[in-house]
Design an enzyme around this catalytic site. Structure first.
Site, short mmCIF file in Angstrom:
data_model
loop_
_atom_site.label_atom_id
_atom_site.label_comp_id
_atom_site.label_asym_id
_atom_site.label_seq_id
_atom_site.Cartn_x
_atom_site.Cartn_y
_atom_site.Cartn_z
N TRP A 36 137.38 128.55 70.00
CA TRP A 36 136.12 128.06 70.55
C TRP A 36 134.98 128.00 69.53
O TRP A 36 133.95 127.42 69.80
CB TRP A 36 135.65 128.89 71.74
N ASN A 37 135.17 128.58 68.36
CA ASN A 37 133.98 128.70 67.50
C ASN A 37 133.65 127.42 66.72
O ASN A 37 132.50 127.21 66.39
CB ASN A 37 134.09 129.91 66.57
N LYS A 75 144.98 121.04 72.46
CA LYS A 75 144.59 121.95 73.55
C LYS A 75 143.44 122.79 73.02
O LYS A 75 143.65 123.79 72.34
CB LYS A 75 145.78 122.82 73.94
N GLY A 89 143.18 130.62 65.85
CA GLY A 89 142.76 131.61 66.84
C GLY A 89 143.00 133.00 66.32
O GLY A 89 143.09 133.23 65.11
N GLU A 124 138.92 143.11 63.22
CA GLU A 124 137.99 141.98 63.28
C GLU A 124 137.08 142.11 64.50
O GLU A 124 137.55 142.25 65.62
CB GLU A 124 138.78 140.66 63.38
N GLU A 132 146.17 129.59 61.56
CA GLU A 132 144.89 129.95 60.92
C GLU A 132 144.29 131.07 61.74
O GLU A 132 143.83 130.84 62.86
CB GLU A 132 143.94 128.75 60.92
N LEU A 133 144.29 132.29 61.22
CA LEU A 133 143.97 133.44 62.06
C LEU A 133 142.71 134.16 61.59
O LEU A 133 141.88 133.57 60.91
CB LEU A 133 145.19 134.36 62.10
N CYS A 144 135.81 133.00 61.36
CA CYS A 144 136.98 133.68 60.82
C CYS A 144 136.69 134.20 59.42
O CYS A 144 137.24 135.19 58.99
CB CYS A 144 138.16 132.73 60.80
P1 NAD Z 1 142.45 132.89 70.86
O1 NAD Z 1 143.63 133.32 70.08
O2 NAD Z 1 142.09 133.66 72.06
O3 NAD Z 1 142.65 131.37 71.37
C1 NAD Z 1 142.87 130.27 70.51
C2 NAD Z 1 143.53 129.14 71.29
O4 NAD Z 1 144.82 129.55 71.72
C3 NAD Z 1 142.78 128.74 72.56
O5 NAD Z 1 142.89 127.35 72.74
C4 NAD Z 1 143.54 129.47 73.65
O6 NAD Z 1 143.43 128.86 74.91
C5 NAD Z 1 144.96 129.38 73.12
N1 NAD Z 1 145.86 130.41 73.63
C6 NAD Z 1 145.56 131.66 74.04
N2 NAD Z 1 146.69 132.31 74.45
C7 NAD Z 1 147.72 131.44 74.26
C8 NAD Z 1 149.12 131.51 74.47
N3 NAD Z 1 149.71 132.60 74.96
N4 NAD Z 1 149.87 130.44 74.16
C9 NAD Z 1 149.31 129.33 73.64
N5 NAD Z 1 147.98 129.19 73.43
C10 NAD Z 1 147.20 130.24 73.74
O7 NAD Z 1 141.26 132.80 69.82
P2 NAD Z 1 139.70 132.55 70.12
O8 NAD Z 1 139.17 133.78 70.78
O9 NAD Z 1 139.54 131.24 70.77
O10 NAD Z 1 139.11 132.43 68.64
C11 NAD Z 1 138.71 133.52 67.89
C12 NAD Z 1 139.74 133.87 66.85
O11 NAD Z 1 140.04 132.73 66.06
C13 NAD Z 1 139.27 134.91 65.85
O12 NAD Z 1 140.28 135.87 65.63
C14 NAD Z 1 139.02 134.13 64.59
O13 NAD Z 1 139.10 134.85 63.40
C15 NAD Z 1 140.05 133.06 64.68
N6 NAD Z 1 139.69 131.90 63.87
C16 NAD Z 1 140.41 131.59 62.74
C17 NAD Z 1 140.04 130.53 61.92
C18 NAD Z 1 140.79 130.17 60.67
O14 NAD Z 1 140.70 129.03 60.24
N7 NAD Z 1 141.54 131.07 60.06
C19 NAD Z 1 138.94 129.77 62.27
C20 NAD Z 1 138.22 130.11 63.41
C21 NAD Z 1 138.62 131.15 64.22
#
Ligand code: NAD
Length: 493
Positions: free
Chosen positions: A151-152, A175, A228, A385, A250-251, A284
């Site tokens: 979402w960010n 998605k 995510g 984090e 990308e985590l 991130c």
């Molecule tokens: P999240 O993991 O909760 O969700 C990310 C996406 O995955 C969303 O679309 C969500 O609906 C989906 N999702 C959740 N559970 C799922 C499942 N079981 N199966 C399939 N899809 C699923 O992450 P968030 O809270 O939206 O974002 C924050 C995180 O993202 C932080 O940890 C941040 O560091 C990371 N992030 C990483 C980068 C990067 O480029 N490395 C960039 C931005 C954010």
């Protein structure tokens, strides 16, 4: 309040189960749009549309140069609509308009860059060690790509994932996060306007465990590209193995900003603050650990705190706001709980340290920019984090100790180094286990530079030339032009 449906095969399609989710404006704390709550049936429809576009019709036969031209047209449309898209994203996730406007004006460069690469995907002719044989390689699109985004920065992730995927000739089903889907849905209209054939770019919305998981499971999706949290990333990685999908992740991160006594202290202080308070720390690449050389620790801490105190909280749409709201209630609670954990572990809070209680901030999801000192590497605040505006300060004696502390994390997304000693800068760039090392700068990204993480911060790289390889499969072709009798059929040739 506008209601959005799925975008499948170039059409707006109502969710099969006729359910919708409110999308909340984090600043006002109120719903401002509704998005479709998808299910596995909706995923089937979207993947079917993407598969059809991949195998038949105009996209399947389009010459790469033409694909590239569509992408350049899209770049122009994004730039034309930058302010509108920025406003949508700010309503959705509370990021600053000042940042989003800049980001959206730059965004088109990803499409231009990868559009330019679309007709430069070259195979090779091999000087094969077999008589009367010609051999060459082809690089073909991997197939239908499922793109799951956080979402960010939803639109930035679209550019990072979809520009190389479409340049490679793939089709995509996106998605976005259930907390910030609207900008991605608005973006779909621009692909249509640019002239992308139906089914090339599809968007389905809903909850991760429901619609996201169904996309990861789908047998006709060849690759999942995910941005995510590392917890979700690990789950997806395991799940995708069942259908042998290609996976890019990308985590998260716990990135160190390492400040040596010989640096320009004011520039470093500004870099440290931008690393942790920009985007309310919800990035991130947040430089959430400040490692500072003991000889300047007191003086540098004073400068960082003084600069941190100037951060203005407020409406993210306003040009003079520096700190916007936290995007979701759960994230808000998570940040506050980490602040409590840090206090209970013995870290010393020297700025902020709790919720912002200013009644002029309507939605209630504001956290005071927070700085802890006397943090040690074993504390949770230094290891996990937070994804919020919370900085941990850790002292170090010399280069060796700085590297030990910096690398003492499961993450490896980014690191900052502040020094005027160029030998030290180069040494540090080699030994830090991070996908990106910034020297005398922080939070600088380019479409030309590969971006991604080591260790728990992910798998694969986005942006730059190598990103496109992740969306291609290599095929080897061997052709015999031998004359005469057939070869012995019972031995390998
Ligand atoms: P999240 O993991 O909760 O969700 C990310 C996406 O995955 C969303 O679309 C969500 O609906 C989906 N999702 C959740 N559970 C799922 C499942 N079981 N199966 C399939 N899809 C699923 O992450 P968030 O809270 O939206 O974002 C924050 C995180 O993202 C932080 O940890 C941040 O560091 C990371 N992030 C990483 C980068 C990067 O480029 N490395 C960039 C931005 C954010």
């Amino acid at each position: 309040m506008k209601t959005y449906n799925h975008y499948i095969g170039g059409q707006w399609v109502e969710p099969a189960q006729q359910r919708w989710i409110d999308s909340i404006d984090p600043y006002q704390g109120k719903p401002w749009a509704r998005i479709a709550q998808g299910c596995a049936q909706d995923v089937d429809r979207a993947v079917a549309a993407a598969s059809k576009a991949l195998r038949e019709g105009p996209w399947a036969t389009m010459l790469p140069t033409e694909r590239g031209k569509l992408m350049v047209r899209l770049a122009e449309l994004v730039t034309k609509n930058a302010d509108r898209l920025a406003e949508v994203e700010v309503r959705d996730n509370g990021k600053l308009m000042a940042e989003m406007r800049g980001q959206l004006n730059y965004h088109g460069e990803w499409w231009r860059y990868f559009g330019g690469l679309a007709d430069k995907i070259e195979g090779a002719v091999m000087p094969i060690d077999k008589p009367d044989m010609m051999a060459w390689t082809r690089h073909e699109p991997v197939g239908v790509v499922g793109a799951l985004t956080a979402w960010n920065s939803p639109l930035l992730f679209i550019a990072w994932k979809c520009a190389p995927a479409l340049a490679a000739g793939c089709t995509v089903v996106v998605k976005p996060s259930e907390f910030a889907s609207v900008s991605t849905l608005e973006y779909a209209e621009l692909l249509k306007e640019a002239g992308f054939p139906d089914g090339v770019f599809n968007v389905i919305t809903g909850y991760g465990q429901e619609v996201g998981a169904a996309l990861v499971d789908h047998p006709d999706v060849a690759k999942i590209t995910f941005t995510g949290s590392d917890a979700t990333g690990a789950r997806i990685y395991a799940q995708a193995a069942q259908t042998m999908k290609r996976v890019a992740l990308e985590l998260g991160g716990k990135s160190p900003n390492i400040v040596f006594a010989d640096c320009d202290l004011d520039k470093a202080a500004a870099g440290v603050i931008s690393g942790i308070f920009a985007a309310t720390g919800q990035t991130c690449i947040a430089g959430s650990r400040l490692l500072v050389q003991n000889s300047i620790k007191e003086e540098f801490t004073r400068r960082v705190v003084a600069l941190g105190q100037t951060a203005r909280k407020g409406n993210p749409m306003a040009a003079d706001t520096n700190i916007g709201p936290v995007t979701t209630p759960a994230q808000y609670q998570k940040i506050l709980s980490y602040i409590d954990i840090a206090k209970s572990e013995g870290a010393q809070c020297i700025l902020g340290g709790g919720p912002a209680t200013d009644p002029a901030l309507p939605g209630g999801q504001f956290v005071e920019p927070t700085i802890f000192t006397n943090v040690t590497s074993d504390m949770r605040i230094a290891r996990e984090e937070v994804f919020g505006p919370v900085l941990s300060i850790i002292g170090f004696e010399d280069e060796k100790e700085a590297v030990e502390i910096a690398n003492n994390t499961i993450y490896g997304l980014a690191a900052g180094v502040w020094t005027e000693n160029m030998g030290r800068a180069i040494r540090m760039s080699k030994v830090l286990r991070a996908g990106t090392v910034w020297i005398n700068t922080y939070r600088s990204l380019s479409y030309m530079m590969p971006f991604g993480g080591m260790k728990h911060s992910g798998i694969g790289r986005e942006s730059g030339m190598e990103a496109i390889r992740g969306y291609l499969e290599t095929k080897s072709v061997l052709m015999s032009y031998a004359e005469g009798a057939p070869a012995n059929p019972f031995v390998m040739r």
